[in-house]
Design a protein around this motif. Sequence first.
Motif, PDB file in Angstrom:
ATOM      1  N   GLY A  13      49.072  30.528  39.150  1.00 21.91           N
ATOM      2  CA  GLY A  13      48.419  31.216  38.046  1.00 21.91           C
ATOM      3  C   GLY A  13      46.955  31.496  38.291  1.00 21.91           C
ATOM      4  O   GLY A  13      46.358  32.354  37.646  1.00 21.91           O
ATOM      5  N   LEU A  14      46.345  30.782  39.219  1.00 20.44           N
ATOM      6  CA  LEU A  14      44.917  30.962  39.477  1.00 20.44           C
ATOM      7  C   LEU A  14      44.624  31.953  40.594  1.00 20.44           C
ATOM      8  O   LEU A  14      43.478  32.325  40.797  1.00 20.44           O
ATOM      9  N   LYS A  15      45.644  32.380  41.303  1.00 26.81           N
ATOM     10  CA  LYS A  15      45.415  33.327  42.392  1.00 26.81           C
ATOM     11  C   LYS A  15      45.233  34.730  41.832  1.00 26.81           C
ATOM     12  O   LYS A  15      46.025  35.194  41.019  1.00 26.81           O
ATOM     13  N   ALA A  16      44.187  35.384  42.270  1.00 27.01           N
ATOM     14  CA  ALA A  16      43.939  36.761  41.842  1.00 27.01           C
ATOM     15  C   ALA A  16      44.624  37.704  42.831  1.00 27.01           C
ATOM     16  O   ALA A  16      44.547  37.527  44.042  1.00 27.01           O
ATOM     17  N   CYS A  17      45.315  38.719  42.297  1.00 27.31           N
ATOM     18  CA  CYS A  17      45.978  39.678  43.179  1.00 27.31           C
ATOM     19  C   CYS A  17      44.959  40.719  43.644  1.00 27.31           C
ATOM     20  O   CYS A  17      43.833  40.782  43.150  1.00 27.31           O
ATOM     21  N   HIS A  18      45.348  41.540  44.589  1.00 27.18           N
ATOM     22  CA  HIS A  18      44.457  42.561  45.130  1.00 27.18           C
ATOM     23  C   HIS A  18      44.083  43.548  44.033  1.00 27.18           C
ATOM     24  O   HIS A  18      44.887  43.874  43.162  1.00 27.18           O
ATOM     25  N   PHE A  19      42.848  44.028  44.092  1.00 31.57           N
ATOM     26  CA  PHE A  19      42.345  44.916  43.055  1.00 31.57           C
ATOM     27  C   PHE A  19      43.154  46.208  42.977  1.00 31.57           C
ATOM     28  O   PHE A  19      43.424  46.710  41.887  1.00 31.57           O
ATOM     29  N   GLU A  20      43.534  46.764  44.116  1.00 33.64           N
ATOM     30  CA  GLU A  20      44.286  48.021  44.116  1.00 33.64           C
ATOM     31  C   GLU A  20      45.640  47.849  43.439  1.00 33.64           C
ATOM     32  O   GLU A  20      46.088  48.697  42.656  1.00 33.64           O
ATOM     33  N   ARG A  21      46.308  46.748  43.729  1.00 31.38           N
ATOM     34  CA  ARG A  21      47.615  46.471  43.132  1.00 31.38           C
ATOM     35  C   ARG A  21      47.481  46.244  41.626  1.00 31.38           C
ATOM     36  O   ARG A  21      48.281  46.733  40.824  1.00 31.38           O
ATOM     37  N   HIS A  22      46.429  45.519  41.239  1.00 31.66           N
ATOM     38  CA  HIS A  22      46.188  45.249  39.823  1.00 31.66           C
ATOM     39  C   HIS A  22      45.844  46.542  39.078  1.00 31.66           C
ATOM     40  O   HIS A  22      46.319  46.778  37.964  1.00 31.66           O
ATOM     41  N   SER A  23      45.044  47.386  39.700  1.00 30.27           N
ATOM     42  CA  SER A  23      44.667  48.662  39.098  1.00 30.27           C
ATOM     43  C   SER A  23      45.887  49.566  38.922  1.00 30.27           C
ATOM     44  O   SER A  23      46.044  50.221  37.885  1.00 30.27           O
ATOM     45  N   LEU A  76      49.838  43.605  29.458  1.00 30.80           N
ATOM     46  CA  LEU A  76      48.572  44.119  29.978  1.00 30.80           C
ATOM     47  C   LEU A  76      47.437  43.134  29.727  1.00 30.80           C
ATOM     48  O   LEU A  76      46.642  42.843  30.622  1.00 30.80           O
ATOM     49  N   MET A  77      47.389  42.583  28.528  1.00 36.17           N
ATOM     50  CA  MET A  77      46.325  41.630  28.199  1.00 36.17           C
ATOM     51  C   MET A  77      46.447  40.352  29.023  1.00 36.17           C
ATOM     52  O   MET A  77      45.450  39.838  29.533  1.00 36.17           O
ATOM     53  N   SER A  78      47.649  39.840  29.178  1.00 38.13           N
ATOM     54  CA  SER A  78      47.815  38.594  29.926  1.00 38.13           C
ATOM     55  C   SER A  78      47.475  38.786  31.402  1.00 38.13           C
ATOM     56  O   SER A  78      46.819  37.936  32.003  1.00 38.13           O
ATOM     57  N   HIS A  79      47.881  39.927  31.981  1.00 40.70           N
ATOM     58  CA  HIS A  79      47.553  40.172  33.394  1.00 40.70           C
ATOM     59  C   HIS A  79      46.049  40.309  33.593  1.00 40.70           C
ATOM     60  O   HIS A  79      45.494  39.774  34.557  1.00 40.70           O
ATOM     61  N   ASN A  80      45.388  41.020  32.675  1.00 36.26           N
ATOM     62  CA  ASN A  80      43.946  41.209  32.810  1.00 36.26           C
ATOM     63  C   ASN A  80      43.184  39.910  32.605  1.00 36.26           C
ATOM     64  O   ASN A  80      42.194  39.647  33.295  1.00 36.26           O
ATOM     65  N   ILE A  81      43.626  39.089  31.673  1.00 34.87           N
ATOM     66  CA  ILE A  81      42.958  37.799  31.441  1.00 34.87           C
ATOM     67  C   ILE A  81      43.123  36.894  32.651  1.00 34.87           C
ATOM     68  O   ILE A  81      42.165  36.258  33.100  1.00 34.87           O
ATOM     69  N   LEU A  82      44.337  36.833  33.211  1.00 34.38           N
ATOM     70  CA  LEU A  82      44.557  36.001  34.394  1.00 34.38           C
ATOM     71  C   LEU A  82      43.745  36.497  35.587  1.00 34.38           C
ATOM     72  O   LEU A  82      43.184  35.705  36.345  1.00 34.38           O
ATOM     73  N   LEU A  84      40.903  38.168  35.460  1.00 37.66           N
ATOM     74  CA  LEU A  84      39.502  37.879  35.188  1.00 37.66           C
ATOM     75  C   LEU A  84      39.181  36.408  35.414  1.00 37.66           C
ATOM     76  O   LEU A  84      38.183  36.072  36.063  1.00 37.66           O
ATOM     77  N   LEU A  85      40.032  35.517  34.908  1.00 37.62           N
ATOM     78  CA  LEU A  85      39.785  34.085  35.087  1.00 37.62           C
ATOM     79  C   LEU A  85      39.883  33.683  36.556  1.00 37.62           C
ATOM     80  O   LEU A  85      39.090  32.873  37.037  1.00 37.62           O
ATOM     81  N   GLY A  86      40.849  34.245  37.270  1.00 40.65           N
ATOM     82  CA  GLY A  86      40.970  33.949  38.695  1.00 40.65           C
ATOM     83  C   GLY A  86      39.771  34.428  39.466  1.00 40.65           C
ATOM     84  O   GLY A  86      39.263  33.728  40.365  1.00 40.65           O
ATOM     85  N   THR A  87      39.263  35.598  39.137  1.00 40.65           N
ATOM     86  CA  THR A  87      38.076  36.126  39.816  1.00 40.65           C
ATOM     87  C   THR A  87      36.854  35.287  39.490  1.00 40.65           C
ATOM     88  O   THR A  87      36.041  34.987  40.384  1.00 40.65           O
ATOM     89  N   MET A  88      36.714  34.892  38.248  1.00 39.38           N
ATOM     90  CA  MET A  88      35.550  34.070  37.860  1.00 39.38           C
ATOM     91  C   MET A  88      35.592  32.712  38.552  1.00 39.38           C
ATOM     92  O   MET A  88      34.553  32.211  39.003  1.00 39.38           O
ATOM     93  N   LEU A  89      36.769  32.103  38.643  1.00 38.27           N
ATOM     94  CA  LEU A  89      36.879  30.819  39.326  1.00 38.27           C
ATOM     95  C   LEU A  89      36.566  30.942  40.808  1.00 38.27           C
ATOM     96  O   LEU A  89      35.920  30.081  41.404  1.00 38.27           O
ATOM     97  N   THR A  90      37.016  32.038  41.404  1.00 43.09           N
ATOM     98  CA  THR A  90      36.739  32.270  42.807  1.00 43.09           C
ATOM     99  C   THR A  90      35.241  32.414  43.054  1.00 43.09           C
ATOM    100  O   THR A  90      34.704  31.880  44.028  1.00 43.09           O
ATOM    101  N   VAL A  91      34.572  33.124  42.176  1.00 39.09           N
ATOM    102  CA  VAL A  91      33.118  33.323  42.307  1.00 39.09           C
ATOM    103  C   VAL A  91      32.384  32.002  42.140  1.00 39.09           C
ATOM    104  O   VAL A  91      31.452  31.692  42.904  1.00 39.09           O
ATOM    105  N   LEU A  92      32.796  31.188  41.194  1.00 34.99           N
ATOM    106  CA  LEU A  92      32.107  29.924  40.936  1.00 34.99           C
ATOM    107  C   LEU A  92      32.364  28.901  42.034  1.00 34.99           C
ATOM    108  O   LEU A  92      31.472  28.145  42.417  1.00 34.99           O
ATOM    109  N   VAL A  93      33.579  28.851  42.547  1.00 32.37           N
ATOM    110  CA  VAL A  93      33.943  27.831  43.512  1.00 32.37           C
ATOM    111  C   VAL A  93      33.422  28.186  44.898  1.00 32.37           C
ATOM    112  O   VAL A  93      32.916  27.349  45.633  1.00 32.37           O
ATOM    113  N   PHE A  94      33.531  29.450  45.269  1.00 35.38           N
ATOM    114  CA  PHE A  94      33.140  29.837  46.614  1.00 35.38           C
ATOM    115  C   PHE A  94      31.836  30.568  46.529  1.00 35.38           C
ATOM    116  O   PHE A  94      31.220  31.136  47.142  1.00 35.38           O
TER     117      PHE A  94
END
Length: 94
Positions: A13-23, A76-82, A84-94
């Motif tokens: 649940g914490l893994k962010a998918c590729h931006f192109e695929r998500h878009s 749509l909302m659940s995918h975007n929230i996940l 966003l949270l995955g991206t934010m965690l990635t930015v904070l951790v790494f």
Amino acid sequence: MLTNLYKKTWLVGLKACHFERHSKSNRDIITSMLSYSSQYNECIKDEEGKTAEEVLVASVGKIDPKRHLGNSVEELMSHNILQLLGTMLTVLVF
């Protein structure tokens, strides 16, 4: 031990998918929402002046655009929230 081999872990649940695929996924869901909203608008126009029983009989076997529209919004909302949270965690951790 082998029963847990294909089990999803909590990290999935914490893994962010590729931006192109998500878009592309967002674009597809919004396109389907557009068609469902136009279908729902037509259903509302068709229901004017009919009794509840006539509406019930007329809607048998047809796709319920209101339900599909609600499911699309929720997805749509659940995918975007996940994402966003995955991206934010990635930015904070790494």
